[in-house]
Each structure stands twice: as structure tokens, then as C-alpha cells.
Design an enzyme around this catalytic site. Structure first.
Site, PDB file in Angstrom:
ATOM      1  N   VAL A 205      27.403  17.904 -29.667  1.00 40.11           N
ATOM      2  CA  VAL A 205      28.623  17.468 -28.963  1.00 40.11           C
ATOM      3  C   VAL A 205      28.443  17.775 -27.480  1.00 40.11           C
ATOM      4  CG1 VAL A 205      31.110  17.840 -28.695  1.00 40.11           C
ATOM      5  CG2 VAL A 205      30.070  18.113 -30.953  1.00 40.11           C
ATOM      6  N   HIS A 206      28.530  16.777 -26.619  1.00 43.05           N
ATOM      7  CA  HIS A 206      28.503  17.087 -25.191  1.00 43.05           C
ATOM      8  C   HIS A 206      29.260  16.078 -24.340  1.00 43.05           C
ATOM      9  CE1 HIS A 206      25.339  13.999 -25.173  1.00 43.05           C
ATOM     10  NE2 HIS A 206      25.598  13.867 -23.887  1.00 43.05           N
ATOM     11  N   ARG A 207      29.730  15.004 -24.951  1.00 48.54           N
ATOM     12  CA  ARG A 207      30.379  13.929 -24.202  1.00 48.54           C
ATOM     13  C   ARG A 207      31.610  14.469 -23.470  1.00 48.54           C
ATOM     14  NH1 ARG A 207      27.303  10.484 -22.899  1.00 48.54           N
ATOM     15  NH2 ARG A 207      26.247  10.419 -24.888  1.00 48.54           N
TER      16      ARG A 207
END
Ligand code: UD1
Ligand code: UDP
Length: 364
Positions: A205-207
Site C-alpha cells: 500500500v503506498h498510493r
């Protein structure tokens, strides 16, 4: 022989540039590498150069962090100075990051032709910073190296001239084919994390949409905690996410939810290949899930890699609440994969095709 500059800055660009750079070398095309410094931790940058044989950058501008405006403006200034100094015959940019945007803009203003690798992708969501970058870059680029037919159609719909559009396939597929066997031979990540093949869920997860909204971030990680009691979860944590979790005060207690540092490419390939399910908001990881034929859940409301949805290997799961995320992951765990023979990303020779075209030079 014309000399090209390649602009890199973020993790996925090192992986893409490594395969293209190698093909350029094989084709006798001269290239120098400019690293903007957007990603700078060893495990977000150096490790990829070392592992994938990407030559050390000729120049590193060391421009990491900052707001979009500050980061892009500083890159623009630094890249322009380098271009004026060295006057390359053309520029290669990759993907959709701020480094891509700054490179393309700096070159276009100096009338240096730009070739965009991974051109034509659209999520249809202009609130996504990458979507703005893609649109601008595609409209200043002279040559478009396109991974999919859908991306060709997007460019044509926006009026981009057909003559500069080359459907070459996806360089990330080339990378998996080049390094997959090595990953299996060399990676010890499964033993290090203590997970069994097909016995865990891999998550990234990094958006911005998922990390910058504390409620959304909390919902995602609360859901992962719940799911970890049903199947162990391994999360190589992006530095942006690590910071956001700490700022949002998210405390994680389940020992079956392993939050590890970002891993190198070979370890990532192994973690992907052996996962029972992949849950991600990454563009690259969505595709790699498919290359390994591992079912994938994408924590977004849309994706630019539309073929993955059509082939049935990927499903969209907008992260609106912890309960809906848990339900979506459970449904994916109970479901099957998609069509085994789908091949929407080319034959693994995208980089070679790019190099052959560049050998002839770019239109001025
Ligand atoms: C960027 C790209 C995104 C891409 C992602 C790949 C843009 C707008 N976004 O997002 O499209 O999917 O890279 O991973 O270009 N940080 C560190 N160490 C690092 C790198 C970053 O600590 O080595 C931290 C910094 O606090 C930085 C933050 O992460 O401010 C965000 O980094 P940035 O490069 O701006 O955006 P990403 O989220 O990495
Ligand atoms: N990746 C990696 N280590 C990690 C996470 C990702 O090597 O800990 C690789 C992954 O295999 C893929 C690329 O990084 O090749 C994807 O980059 P990222 O998710 O950062 O960006 P995106 O593709 O979303 O732009």
C-alpha cells in the site's frame, strides 16, 4: 550514433530502466542515466542498481521529498541544467512519477525529443497525481512506447499522432522473465519471513489516496489485522506508508501481520510468486501478480491496467470501510484465478523493440 539520456528517480523506474538499458547496450545505443533522487533510501534505490545491473547514474540530483510543486520544480531546474550541459539527442522517461513529468517538460522546452515508456495508460481519475503526469507527458512526448492495445486507443482518442505510437508490450513483463528464475534460485525471503508457499497474503500500500487519508489508512490496516487471523499477511512497507501509519497513530498488534522493510526485487518476485493472494494499490505489483498467475485484489476504485480486470485475475476493491475490505479479501480468497492463457502485455521483448526503434534516432 545518437546519445540518449534516461531519467529515473523512483523504485519502479529502476526496474524498467534496467531492462531497457541492457537492450540499448546490446543494440549499441549510447545512454547516460540521470537519477533525480526522488527515492533515496538504500532499499528504495541502490539495491535495484546493484541487483539488476543498472549502471550507476552519471548524475544524481538528490531531490527527494517535498510537495509536488517543490519536488517537480527543483527537478525541472536540475534536469534542464544537465541537458543544456550535455545536449543529448533524445530523452527516455518511464511511467508516471514526478521525475517522469519533470524530465519530459525540461526536454520539451529545449526541443529535445522525448520517448515515453509506458505511454497511454489512463485510470480516468484526475485526482490521482500520476494521471496528471501521464497526460502531460504523453502530450509533450514525440514517441510513445505503449504496453497495451487499450493504451494505444487512449492516445488515439486524445489525438496523439499514430506515427509516433509503438505498441511494444510491457517492459515489466520482460523484467519478470529475465529475473524470475534468479529469484527462485537466490531469494531466501520465504525462510526469513517464515511463511509457507501458497500460505500467506502479500500486501503493498503506498498510493496517496490510501495513505494520506487517515480514515482510509486505518480501515485498510484494521482489515489486514482481521484477515491475518485467517491467513498470515506480509507487508513490505513503503516509507510513505510507514510515516503515514505513525502520524495517524495506527497501532498493529497481530503477530500474523508482518510489517517488513521494502524488499529487493528478487525477494519481491518470490513473495509474489508464492502468495496465495496479493492485495495492493501498486501498478507494477498488480501486473506481476498476473505474470505469476496469482489472484490480486486492487485497493482502488479504478486501474489503468484494465486487461487485468477483463482476464479475471484482478478485482477492484475501493477501500471504503474495514468491513468491506475484509469481505472483499475473503471473497477473493474463496474465488479462482482468471483466464490462464491471456497475454495482453506482449512477448517479453518490449525492451528489445524499444532499442531497435531508438537505434534509428528520434524525430527532431
Ligand atoms: C512515487 C510516485 C508514485 C509511484 C511511487 C513508487 C509521484 C507523484 N509518485 O510515490 O507514482 O507509484 O513513487 O514507489 O511521483 N520517502 C522516503 N525514502 C525514500 C523515498 C520516499 O522516506 O527513499 C518518503 C519521503 O518522506 C517522501 C515520501 O516517502 O516525501 C513520498 O515519496 P515520493 O517519491 O514523493 O512519492 P511516493 O509515494 O514514493
Ligand atoms: N517492489 C520491490 N520491493 C518492494 C515493493 C515493490 O522490489 O518492497 C517492486 C515490485 O516488484 C514492482 C515495483 O517495485 O516491480 C513496483 O513499484 P511500486 O509499487 O513502488 O510503484 P508503482 O508500480 O505503483 O508505481
Amino acid at each position: 550514433m545518437p546519445e540518449f539520456v534516461s531519467i529515473v528517480g523512483a523504485r519502479p523506474q529502476f526496474i524498467k530502466a534496467a531492462v531497457v538499458s541492457r537492450a540499448l547496450g546490446d543494440a549499441g545505443v549510447d545512454e547516460w542515466l540521470l537519477h533525480t533522487g526522488q527515492h533515496y533510501d538504500d532499499n528504495m534505490s541502490r539495491v535495484f542498481f546493484d541487483q539488476l545491473g543498472l549502471p550507476q547514474p552519471d548524475q544524481n540530483l538528490r531531490i527527494g521529498g517535498g510537495s509536488h510543486g517543490v519536488q517537480t520544480a527543483r527537478m525541472l531546474e536540475g534536469i534542464e541544467a544537465a541537458l543544456v550541459d550535455r545536449r543529448p539527442a533524445g530523452m527516455l522517461v518511464y511511467g508516471d512519477t514526478n521525475s517522469t513529468l519533470a524530465g519530459a517538460l525540461a526536454a520539451a522546452k529545449l526541443n529535445i525529443p522525448v520517448a515515453h515508456v509506458e505511454a497511454g495508460l489512463r485510470s480516468g481519475d484526475r485526482a490521482m497525481p500520476e494521471e496528471v503526469n501521464r497526460i502531460v507527458v504523453d502530450h509533450v512526448a514525440a514517441v510513445h512506447f505503449v504496453p497495451t492495445q487499450a493504451a494505444v486507443d487512449n492516445l488515439r482518442r486524445e489525438g496523439v499522432a499514430a506515427g509516433g505510437i509503438h505498441l511494444v508490450g510491457d517492459v515489466m513483463y520482460d523484467a519478470v522473465l529475465q529475473h524470475g528464475a534468479r529469484a527462485e534460485a537466490e531469494s531466501t525471503i520465504l525462510a526469513e519471513t517464515g511463511v509457507a508457499p501458497q500460505g500467506y497474503i502479500l500486501v503493498t500500500v503506498h498510493r496517496a489516496a490510501n495513505t494520506d487519508d487517515p480514515q482510509c489508512l486505518q480501515a485498510i490496516f484494521a482489515a489486514l489485522e482481521t484477515i491475518s487471523h485467517e491467513a498470515p499477511v506480509v507487508v513490505p512497507v513503503h516509507p510513505r506508508t510507514r510515516q503515514a501509519l505513525s502520524q495517524a497513530g495506527v497501532a498493529l498488534a497481530s503477530p500474523a501481520l508482518q510489517m517488513i522493510d521494502p524488499v529487493n526485487y528478487l525477494d519481491m518476485l518470490m513473495l509474489e510468486k508464492q502468495a496465495q493472494l496479493i492485495v495492493t494499490d501498486s501498478g507494477g505489483v498488480q501486473k506481476e501478480a498476473f505474470f505469476w498467475r496469482v489472484p490480486c485484489v486492487t485497493l482502488r476504485a479504478n486501474t489503468e491496467w484494465v486487461e487485468l480486470i477483463e482476464t479475471g485475475w484482478n478485482r477492484l476493491l475501493p477501500p471504503t470501510s474495514a468491513d468491506s475490505i475484509v469481505a472483499g479479501i475473503r471473497a477473493a480468497l474463496a474465488g479462482k484465478g482468471g483466464a490462464p492463457d491471456a497475454a495482453p502485455y506482449g512477448n517479453g521483448d518490449a525492451a528489445q523493440k524499444i532499442a531497435e526503434i531508438l537505434r534509428g534516432g528520434l524525430p527532431g
